[in-house]
Design an enzyme around this catalytic site. Structure first.
Site, PDB file in Angstrom:
ATOM      1  N   GLU A  60       0.840  -1.195   0.000  1.00 51.22           N
ATOM      2  CA  GLU A  60       0.000   0.000   0.000  1.00 51.22           C
ATOM      3  C   GLU A  60       0.877   1.248   0.000  1.00 51.22           C
ATOM      4  O   GLU A  60       2.095   1.164   0.160  1.00 51.22           O
ATOM      5  CB  GLU A  60      -0.946  -0.010   1.208  1.00 51.22           C
ATOM      6  CG  GLU A  60      -1.948  -1.150   1.161  1.00 51.22           C
ATOM      7  CD  GLU A  60      -2.886  -1.191   2.345  1.00 51.22           C
ATOM      8  OE1 GLU A  60      -3.905  -1.889   2.244  1.00 51.22           O
ATOM      9  OE2 GLU A  60      -2.606  -0.539   3.368  1.00 51.22           O
ATOM     10  N   HIS A 113      -8.865  10.008   3.886  1.00 46.80           N
ATOM     11  CA  HIS A 113      -8.556   8.949   2.930  1.00 46.80           C
ATOM     12  C   HIS A 113      -8.733   9.515   1.530  1.00 46.80           C
ATOM     13  O   HIS A 113      -9.745  10.163   1.241  1.00 46.80           O
ATOM     14  CB  HIS A 113      -9.463   7.744   3.131  1.00 46.80           C
ATOM     15  CG  HIS A 113      -8.940   6.505   2.474  1.00 46.80           C
ATOM     16  ND1 HIS A 113      -8.953   6.344   1.107  1.00 46.80           N
ATOM     17  CD2 HIS A 113      -8.361   5.382   2.978  1.00 46.80           C
ATOM     18  CE1 HIS A 113      -8.408   5.175   0.798  1.00 46.80           C
ATOM     19  NE2 HIS A 113      -8.047   4.576   1.915  1.00 46.80           N
ATOM     20  N   ARG A 128      -0.916   8.940   2.209  1.00 43.57           N
ATOM     21  CA  ARG A 128      -2.282   9.432   2.077  1.00 43.57           C
ATOM     22  C   ARG A 128      -2.395  10.951   2.128  1.00 43.57           C
ATOM     23  O   ARG A 128      -3.220  11.536   1.432  1.00 43.57           O
ATOM     24  CB  ARG A 128      -3.154   8.818   3.175  1.00 43.57           C
ATOM     25  CG  ARG A 128      -3.411   7.351   2.952  1.00 43.57           C
ATOM     26  CD  ARG A 128      -4.192   6.735   4.091  1.00 43.57           C
ATOM     27  NE  ARG A 128      -4.453   5.323   3.815  1.00 43.57           N
ATOM     28  CZ  ARG A 128      -5.087   4.519   4.637  1.00 43.57           C
ATOM     29  NH1 ARG A 128      -5.509   4.971   5.799  1.00 43.57           N
ATOM     30  NH2 ARG A 128      -5.297   3.257   4.322  1.00 43.57           N
ATOM     31  N   HIS A 157     -11.105  10.110   7.561  1.00 40.94           N
ATOM     32  CA  HIS A 157     -10.941   8.656   7.669  1.00 40.94           C
ATOM     33  C   HIS A 157     -10.395   8.194   9.017  1.00 40.94           C
ATOM     34  O   HIS A 157     -10.867   7.202   9.560  1.00 40.94           O
ATOM     35  CB  HIS A 157     -10.004   8.192   6.559  1.00 40.94           C
ATOM     36  CG  HIS A 157      -9.779   6.712   6.503  1.00 40.94           C
ATOM     37  ND1 HIS A 157     -10.810   5.815   6.313  1.00 40.94           N
ATOM     38  CD2 HIS A 157      -8.641   5.971   6.619  1.00 40.94           C
ATOM     39  CE1 HIS A 157     -10.324   4.584   6.307  1.00 40.94           C
ATOM     40  NE2 HIS A 157      -9.015   4.645   6.499  1.00 40.94           N
ATOM     41  N   ARG A 165      -0.834   8.722   9.582  1.00 43.17           N
ATOM     42  CA  ARG A 165      -0.763   7.273   9.762  1.00 43.17           C
ATOM     43  C   ARG A 165      -0.379   6.567   8.468  1.00 43.17           C
ATOM     44  O   ARG A 165      -0.971   6.813   7.422  1.00 43.17           O
ATOM     45  CB  ARG A 165      -2.117   6.737  10.250  1.00 43.17           C
ATOM     46  CG  ARG A 165      -2.170   5.221  10.346  1.00 43.17           C
ATOM     47  CD  ARG A 165      -3.474   4.757  10.921  1.00 43.17           C
ATOM     48  NE  ARG A 165      -4.603   4.971  10.035  1.00 43.17           N
ATOM     49  CZ  ARG A 165      -4.979   4.138   9.061  1.00 43.17           C
ATOM     50  NH1 ARG A 165      -4.273   3.033   8.821  1.00 43.17           N
ATOM     51  NH2 ARG A 165      -6.037   4.386   8.325  1.00 43.17           N
TER      52      ARG A 165
END
Length: 527
Positions: A114, A236, A282, A343, A378
């Protein structure tokens, strides 16, 4: 009035993990606002990050976490959580979580990659990891004789010794509303745990379920806990843009497996924003999408994975494929319309690595807590990992602690309140709060926007405090009170940070300062 050894508010991965670790030796109660499996953990798609491959290393996972966290991750906390990742995953495998197999890999499981990760290290159950993990744990929780599940109950406030003139006693339990009967229960415990998740519902657009109203953060702050890093709200990058699926997340793994972000004309724009392109963290990806949408006046952008073989797409993303198909979008042939949405709450109640807060006998774990792992942003799939590891470490700390002194405490007093006469006030205030937080405290911020938000929060708080003092509590009033407190913490934290770092981007302070420092706010009564 009921007494338990451990009272856990929240039934996501952190709360259920802790309950299962405790229940063989303690009487545990789990309080949950809706049904046992209705928290945000259920909706996690991507997976759980851990070093499971010989070509990978914990040092590299730490480095990736630090880079994504913009240098603000606490090194000790990061190392501790990542060091304990593998054993936590192995515990889930022992419980029977059906992770996606891969016979060719040394672990026997498929690992995906990811944004922000330098290796394939995400173990997953197709594209519905949270659902698979929660279903497995929930079956164990329901079957355990020492776990009492209180569904359709919501915490109102913690019971703390400070309010009884004995601050050394710390937390004694909580007042909880039984939504089925509208009765307030007094639940006492030797140890109380806040595992209520984050605060996504403070924003108009969010991937979070309706339960994510910042309850644990607000209750802990009012009870005497410090709060850290609340300005870092992760948006997100890719939430499905569709009127009938407001909160459906399009997993980070779609980009990890080759998905490309495009404008309506098919132009791929991420290479112009970051050398990592679609695999950028992100915060960078969300800001890039926000920039392109504002630049061209777009309602959304598009995430395209249709260049991959159709069978590959259906196999890797069955849930996303099916949900989009129901809405008339065949992702094997068409791009997916997406927008950023609130998110994850990277900040929260300050805790140590056993989940202990500033208040004796009170713990916070999962998204409610701030261990320092996430820093200013994060890293993908580190959230379920943190919930797992801290759920386990906090349980061990509770098991090693001596029983707390048991006291009689006053029951909830409703003698001077009446039924609310204007519930419309709550609905209006809720809507107003979420809209101005989206407009003024979103992906890009300015001092002026934050000041406007702070002024509106002050007005709302006065109205809500008056309502709270004079009328019987309801689920909506409790949630609104907590959302306003949480919004206040976000705005005040953002006002204190005179730089741009990670998820906090300010037009007034676009540079990043040389030294990274957390933002820490004192408890409610410490101001």
């Amino acid at each position: 009035m009921q007494h338990f050894d451990v009272l856990i508010l929240g039934s996501g991965l952190a709360g259920m993990t802790q309950a299962l670790q405790l229940a063989d030796q303690r009487q545990v109660a789990i309080v949950t606002k809706r049904q046992l499996t209705d928290g945000a953990s259920q909706w996690a798609q991507g997976g759980i990050a851990a070093v499971l491959d010989q070509t990978d290393s914990i040092a590299e996972h730490v480095a990736d976490t630090q880079i994504a966290g913009a240098g603000l991750c606490d090194e000790t906390a990061t190392r501790f959580i990542l060091d304990h990742a593998r054993e936590a995953i192995e515990w889930l495998i022992e419980l029977g979580v059906p992770f996606t197999p891969d016979a060719a890999h040394e672990t026997g499981f498929h690992l995906t990659r990811e944004g922000g990760h330098s290796h394939r290290r995400i173990i997953h159950a197709a594209d519905a990891t949270g659902a698979a993990v929660i279903a497995t744990l929930a079956a164990r929780v329901k079957a355990h004789p020492n776990i009492t599940i209180l569904e359709d109950h919501i915490g109102i406030d913690l019971i703390v010794g400070r309010k009884l003139g004995q601050p050394e006693l710390g937390c004694l339990g909580a007042y909880v509303l039984d939504k089925a009967t509208d009765q307030v229960k007094t639940l006492l415990a030797d140890h109380t745990v806040l595992a209520t998740g984050g605060a996504g519902k403070v924003y108009l657009y969010t991937t979070n379920p309706d339960t994510a109203t910042g309850d644990g953060i607000a209750m802990g702050w009012r009870a005497g806990c410090r709060v850290a890093n609340m300005e870092f709200i992760q948006f997100h990058p890719t939430c499905l843009y569709h009127p009938h699926a407001m909160s459906f997340l399009i997993s980070e793994a779609v980009r990890g497996e080759g998905g490309q972000l495009k404008l309506p004309d098919g132009h791929r724009f991420m290479p112009e924003h970051d050398s990592r392109e679609e695999l950028a963290p992100r915060d960078i990806t969300a800001r890039a999408i926000d920039f392109e949408m504002k630049k061209y006046g777009l309602d959304c952008v598009y995430l395209d994975i249709s260049h991959q073989p159709a069978e590959f797409v259906r196999e890797h993303f069955p849930t996303i494929y099916q949900r989009c198909l129901e809405l008339g979008i065949d992702i094997t042939r068409q791009p997916i319309p997406v927008v950023p949405a609130a998110h994850y709450t990277c900040g929260g109640l300050v805790t140590d690595l056993a989940g202990r807060t500033d208040v004796p006998n009170l713990y916070a774990i999962g998204e409610t807590a701030c261990t320092g792992l996430h820093g200013a942003n994060r890293l993908a799939s580190n959230s379920l990992l943190e919930a797992l590891v801290l759920g386990r470490s906090s349980a061990q700390d509770i098991l090693s602690a001596a029983p707390a002194k048991r006291l009689e405490v006053p029951a909830w007093d409703e003698s001077r309140v009446v039924d609310a006469d204007e519930e419309v006030v709550i609905a209006h205030n809720w809507d107003e709060l979420r809209r101005f937080m989206w407009d003024y405290v979103g992906i890009v911020r300015t001092d002026k926007r934050l000041e406007r938000a702070a002024n509106r929060i002050a007005l709302l708080r006065r109205e809500i405090d008056e309502f709270y003092r004079n009328f019987k509590v309801s689920n909506d009033l409790i949630e609104l009170r907590n959302l306003v407190d949480t919004a206040d913490l976000i705005v005040r934290s953002a006002q204190q940070r005179k730089e741009s770092r990670g998820l906090h981007f300010s037009r007034d302070y676009p540079e990043t300062l040389p030294a990274a420092a957390p933002t820490i706010l004192p408890p409610a009564f410490g101001q």
